[in-house]
Motif scaffolding. Sequence first.
Motif, PDB file in Angstrom:
ATOM      1  N   LYS A  33       0.859  -1.125  -0.015  1.00 55.42           N
ATOM      2  CA  LYS A  33      -0.010  -0.080  -0.051  1.00 55.42           C
ATOM      3  C   LYS A  33       0.793   1.216  -0.019  1.00 55.42           C
ATOM      4  CE  LYS A  33      -2.067  -0.791   3.882  1.00 55.42           C
ATOM      5  NZ  LYS A  33      -2.695  -0.958   5.241  1.00 55.42           N
ATOM      6  N   ASP A  34       0.207   2.379  -0.392  1.00 63.58           N
ATOM      7  CA  ASP A  34       0.934   3.615  -0.372  1.00 63.58           C
ATOM      8  C   ASP A  34       1.455   4.025   0.968  1.00 63.58           C
ATOM      9  OD1 ASP A  34       1.738   6.306  -1.412  1.00 63.58           O
ATOM     10  OD2 ASP A  34       0.067   7.003  -0.804  1.00 63.58           O
ATOM     11  N   GLY A  35       2.629   4.436   1.180  1.00 57.97           N
ATOM     12  CA  GLY A  35       3.273   4.850   2.659  1.00 57.97           C
ATOM     13  C   GLY A  35       3.834   3.665   3.304  1.00 57.97           C
ATOM     14  N   ALA A  36       3.683   2.377   2.726  1.00 61.61           N
ATOM     15  CA  ALA A  36       4.379   1.425   3.456  1.00 61.61           C
ATOM     16  C   ALA A  36       5.688   1.599   4.053  1.00 61.61           C
ATOM     17  CB  ALA A  36       4.188   0.292   2.568  1.00 61.61           C
ATOM     18  N   ILE A  37       6.152   1.158   5.165  1.00 63.71           N
ATOM     19  CA  ILE A  37       7.446   1.507   5.531  1.00 63.71           C
ATOM     20  C   ILE A  37       8.188   0.363   5.826  1.00 63.71           C
ATOM     21  CG2 ILE A  37       8.661   2.293   7.794  1.00 63.71           C
ATOM     22  CD1 ILE A  37       6.275   4.127   8.135  1.00 63.71           C
ATOM     23  N   LEU A  38       9.430   0.100   5.428  1.00 62.94           N
ATOM     24  CA  LEU A  38      10.418  -1.022   5.510  1.00 62.94           C
ATOM     25  C   LEU A  38      11.574  -0.813   6.181  1.00 62.94           C
ATOM     26  CD1 LEU A  38      10.346  -1.734   1.395  1.00 62.94           C
ATOM     27  CD2 LEU A  38       8.580  -2.322   3.172  1.00 62.94           C
ATOM     28  N   ALA A  39      11.884  -1.821   7.054  1.00 66.55           N
ATOM     29  CA  ALA A  39      12.892  -1.728   8.114  1.00 66.55           C
ATOM     30  C   ALA A  39      13.592  -3.073   8.146  1.00 66.55           C
ATOM     31  CB  ALA A  39      12.361  -1.090   9.282  1.00 66.55           C
ATOM     32  N   ASN A  40      14.730  -3.249   8.224  1.00 66.57           N
ATOM     33  CA  ASN A  40      15.723  -4.320   8.207  1.00 66.57           C
ATOM     34  C   ASN A  40      16.256  -4.387   9.623  1.00 66.57           C
ATOM     35  OD1 ASN A  40      17.227  -6.668   7.717  1.00 66.57           O
ATOM     36  ND2 ASN A  40      18.916  -5.390   7.514  1.00 66.57           N
ATOM     37  N   ALA A  41      16.090  -5.564  10.348  1.00 71.36           N
ATOM     38  CA  ALA A  41      16.852  -5.718  11.548  1.00 71.36           C
ATOM     39  C   ALA A  41      17.920  -7.022  11.416  1.00 71.36           C
ATOM     40  CB  ALA A  41      15.916  -6.062  12.985  1.00 71.36           C
ATOM     41  N   GLY A  42      18.073  -7.344  10.146  1.00 68.22           N
ATOM     42  CA  GLY A  42      19.202  -8.421   9.953  1.00 68.22           C
ATOM     43  C   GLY A  42      20.600  -7.719   9.870  1.00 68.22           C
ATOM     44  N   HIS A  43      21.565  -8.577   9.977  1.00 64.56           N
ATOM     45  CA  HIS A  43      23.074  -7.754   9.880  1.00 64.56           C
ATOM     46  C   HIS A  43      23.152  -7.071   8.641  1.00 64.56           C
ATOM     47  CE1 HIS A  43      26.946  -7.446  11.489  1.00 64.56           C
ATOM     48  NE2 HIS A  43      27.344  -7.495  10.262  1.00 64.56           N
ATOM     49  N   PHE A  44      22.857  -7.927   7.475  1.00 63.47           N
ATOM     50  CA  PHE A  44      23.403  -7.323   6.261  1.00 63.47           C
ATOM     51  C   PHE A  44      22.138  -6.364   5.409  1.00 63.47           C
ATOM     52  CE2 PHE A  44      26.981 -10.383   6.618  1.00 63.47           C
ATOM     53  CZ  PHE A  44      28.004  -9.413   6.705  1.00 63.47           C
ATOM     54  N   ASP A  45      22.427  -5.723   4.565  1.00 62.30           N
ATOM     55  CA  ASP A  45      21.450  -4.932   4.068  1.00 62.30           C
ATOM     56  C   ASP A  45      20.966  -5.538   2.504  1.00 62.30           C
ATOM     57  OD1 ASP A  45      23.755  -4.390   2.601  1.00 62.30           O
ATOM     58  OD2 ASP A  45      23.331  -2.280   1.740  1.00 62.30           O
ATOM     59  N   VAL A  46      20.600  -6.964   2.738  1.00 59.88           N
ATOM     60  CA  VAL A  46      20.388  -7.684   1.674  1.00 59.88           C
ATOM     61  C   VAL A  46      18.888  -8.403   1.798  1.00 59.88           C
ATOM     62  CG1 VAL A  46      22.488  -8.420   0.936  1.00 59.88           C
ATOM     63  CG2 VAL A  46      21.376  -9.589   2.561  1.00 59.88           C
ATOM     64  N   GLU A  47      18.352  -8.386   3.071  1.00 56.13           N
ATOM     65  CA  GLU A  47      16.925  -8.915   3.172  1.00 56.13           C
ATOM     66  C   GLU A  47      15.994  -8.088   2.358  1.00 56.13           C
ATOM     67  OE1 GLU A  47      16.062 -10.216   7.020  1.00 56.13           O
ATOM     68  OE2 GLU A  47      18.255 -10.204   7.558  1.00 56.13           O
ATOM     69  N   ILE A  48      15.989  -6.660   2.434  1.00 55.41           N
ATOM     70  CA  ILE A  48      15.156  -5.853   1.664  1.00 55.41           C
ATOM     71  C   ILE A  48      15.786  -5.472   0.251  1.00 55.41           C
ATOM     72  CG2 ILE A  48      13.973  -3.405   1.597  1.00 55.41           C
ATOM     73  CD1 ILE A  48      13.849  -3.609   4.450  1.00 55.41           C
ATOM     74  N   TRP A  49      15.437  -6.175  -0.710  1.00 61.10           N
ATOM     75  CA  TRP A  49      16.079  -6.259  -1.900  1.00 61.10           C
ATOM     76  C   TRP A  49      16.175  -5.006  -2.494  1.00 61.10           C
ATOM     77  CZ3 TRP A  49      20.542  -8.539  -2.697  1.00 61.10           C
ATOM     78  CH2 TRP A  49      20.908  -8.924  -4.008  1.00 61.10           C
ATOM     79  N   LYS A  50      17.101  -3.944  -2.602  1.00 56.19           N
ATOM     80  CA  LYS A  50      17.045  -2.775  -3.024  1.00 56.19           C
ATOM     81  C   LYS A  50      17.120  -2.698  -4.524  1.00 56.19           C
ATOM     82  CE  LYS A  50      20.262  -1.544   0.090  1.00 56.19           C
ATOM     83  NZ  LYS A  50      21.394  -0.569   0.854  1.00 56.19           N
ATOM     84  N   PRO A  51      18.053  -3.501  -5.048  1.00 58.87           N
ATOM     85  CA  PRO A  51      17.732  -3.321  -6.828  1.00 58.87           C
ATOM     86  C   PRO A  51      16.466  -3.410  -7.303  1.00 58.87           C
ATOM     87  CG  PRO A  51      19.706  -4.897  -5.924  1.00 58.87           C
ATOM     88  CD  PRO A  51      18.918  -4.641  -4.802  1.00 58.87           C
ATOM     89  N   ASP A  52      15.530  -4.126  -6.734  1.00 58.27           N
ATOM     90  CA  ASP A  52      14.185  -4.523  -7.287  1.00 58.27           C
ATOM     91  C   ASP A  52      13.514  -2.910  -7.049  1.00 58.27           C
ATOM     92  OD1 ASP A  52      14.519  -6.853  -8.129  1.00 58.27           O
ATOM     93  OD2 ASP A  52      13.347  -7.794  -6.599  1.00 58.27           O
ATOM     94  N   LEU A  53      13.690  -2.405  -5.712  1.00 58.35           N
ATOM     95  CA  LEU A  53      13.096  -1.003  -5.415  1.00 58.35           C
ATOM     96  C   LEU A  53      13.491  -0.316  -6.546  1.00 58.35           C
ATOM     97  CD1 LEU A  53      13.270  -0.556  -1.497  1.00 58.35           C
ATOM     98  CD2 LEU A  53      11.083  -0.730  -3.081  1.00 58.35           C
ATOM     99  N   ASP A  54      14.777  -0.079  -6.905  1.00 59.06           N
ATOM    100  CA  ASP A  54      15.168   0.857  -7.830  1.00 59.06           C
ATOM    101  C   ASP A  54      14.792   0.722  -9.186  1.00 59.06           C
ATOM    102  OD1 ASP A  54      17.275   2.197  -6.003  1.00 59.06           O
ATOM    103  OD2 ASP A  54      18.697   0.681  -6.253  1.00 59.06           O
ATOM    104  N   ARG A  55      14.767  -0.439  -9.606  1.00 58.47           N
ATOM    105  CA  ARG A  55      14.075  -0.960 -10.838  1.00 58.47           C
ATOM    106  C   ARG A  55      12.471  -0.402 -10.935  1.00 58.47           C
ATOM    107  NH1 ARG A  55      18.100  -5.136 -11.042  1.00 58.47           N
ATOM    108  NH2 ARG A  55      16.493  -6.526  -9.851  1.00 58.47           N
TER     109      ARG A  55
END
Length: 416
Positions: A285-307
């Motif tokens: 939904k519009d305004g969804a907030i994503l946060a990661n609490a795992g050690h590396f920044d690979v859980e929320i896959w940023k390349p897909d967000l960028d695309r």
Amino acid sequence: MKENIIRDIKLASSGHRKIEWVKRNMPVLSKIEEEFIEDKPFSGKRIVMSIHLEAKTAYLAKVLKAGGAEVSITGSNPLSTQDDVAAALAEDGLHVYAWYNSTAEEYNEHLNAALDIKPHIVIDDGGDLVHLLHSTRQELVRDILGGCEETTTGVLRLRAREKAGQLLFPMISVNDAYCKYLFDNRYGTGQSVWDGIMRTTNLIVAGKTVVVIGYGWCGKGVANKAKGLGANVVVCEVDPIKAIEAYMDGYRVMPLIEAASIGDFFVTVTGCTKVLTKEHYEKMKDGAILANAGHFDVEIWKPDLDRLAVERKIMRNNIMGYVMKDGRVINLLAEGRLVNLAAGDGHPAEIMDMSFALQALSAKYINDNYNSLDKKVYDVPDEIDRKVAFMKLEGMGIKIDELTQEQDEYLKGWGE
């Protein structure tokens, strides 16, 4: 070795105040410091640390130095280093190689600079130091007695290396000690994740739908605190036993693709990669907030967000808004890095008191017993775990009962 690599030594006074504050709230580590000052167990030894460089970690480094060690320290995450704390350690005579928001190249440079101390003992958080010692810095292994690993991700990497027969020195899994995961992973992560999210967003949690992805000890803490804040909590899991546990703890359990369309907050706590991806972003939904609490920044896959995004814009400090083609905005906190440290101060001092006491005593155990240790991953010895627990109770002014000799014999026997 290189000179210290820090932002500004003039920031040291602020760092000293932070370290002194946490010290006042870490009675177990303070007691260990007193023991180390008297016994000097690390005399003549060099210790390298790669760990989130903030005040509580800094105090651990000072305790090891008080035990006679020469200490070099760097950060384990580019966004968790606090420059004033780094400056304070440098002013106190430690070798410090870290600054906030380092590039990938700078981060690697800092790790290597810290290793130039030619360490005997390694204290790692996530496994980056150990990785370098097994790849580009193998010439240093001949001096390594062993080390300790702080977090789940690092332990997974260690056990995989051990299983492949490629671990070059003994390591203790501090993460798997009772006094670590029962408190640090659950209560520490639970509180500090929501500290970071609420501080960064300034939004209410009550009444919102929070999707917690991963129901290990960290996930349990995140879900429990969200529930306490009044959220409707959904848990997504791949482990059937943990899924049942989450259900019986009172949470809704469903596949992530179903939760994607109803969540207001999404928190990844898995230690895995590509957890949130294109198929989920398309349903959010519009305004969804994503946060990661795992050690590396690979859980929320940023390349897909960028695309998917037609525009990226800074919504607030530490919040990047990804504008989708249909106008929806998906908000990513702290670049998808550890939200509790990249957008907060990390776990409470009283919690890290136990975790870092385990680190200090496990490092001493390595130093005292390395000749009898194989190249494998060891659990924290039970006597260390229990010592920390008793010291913590003493620090809190709590007394407990003891078994009588008769009760002890009854529990150990089979006759009655």
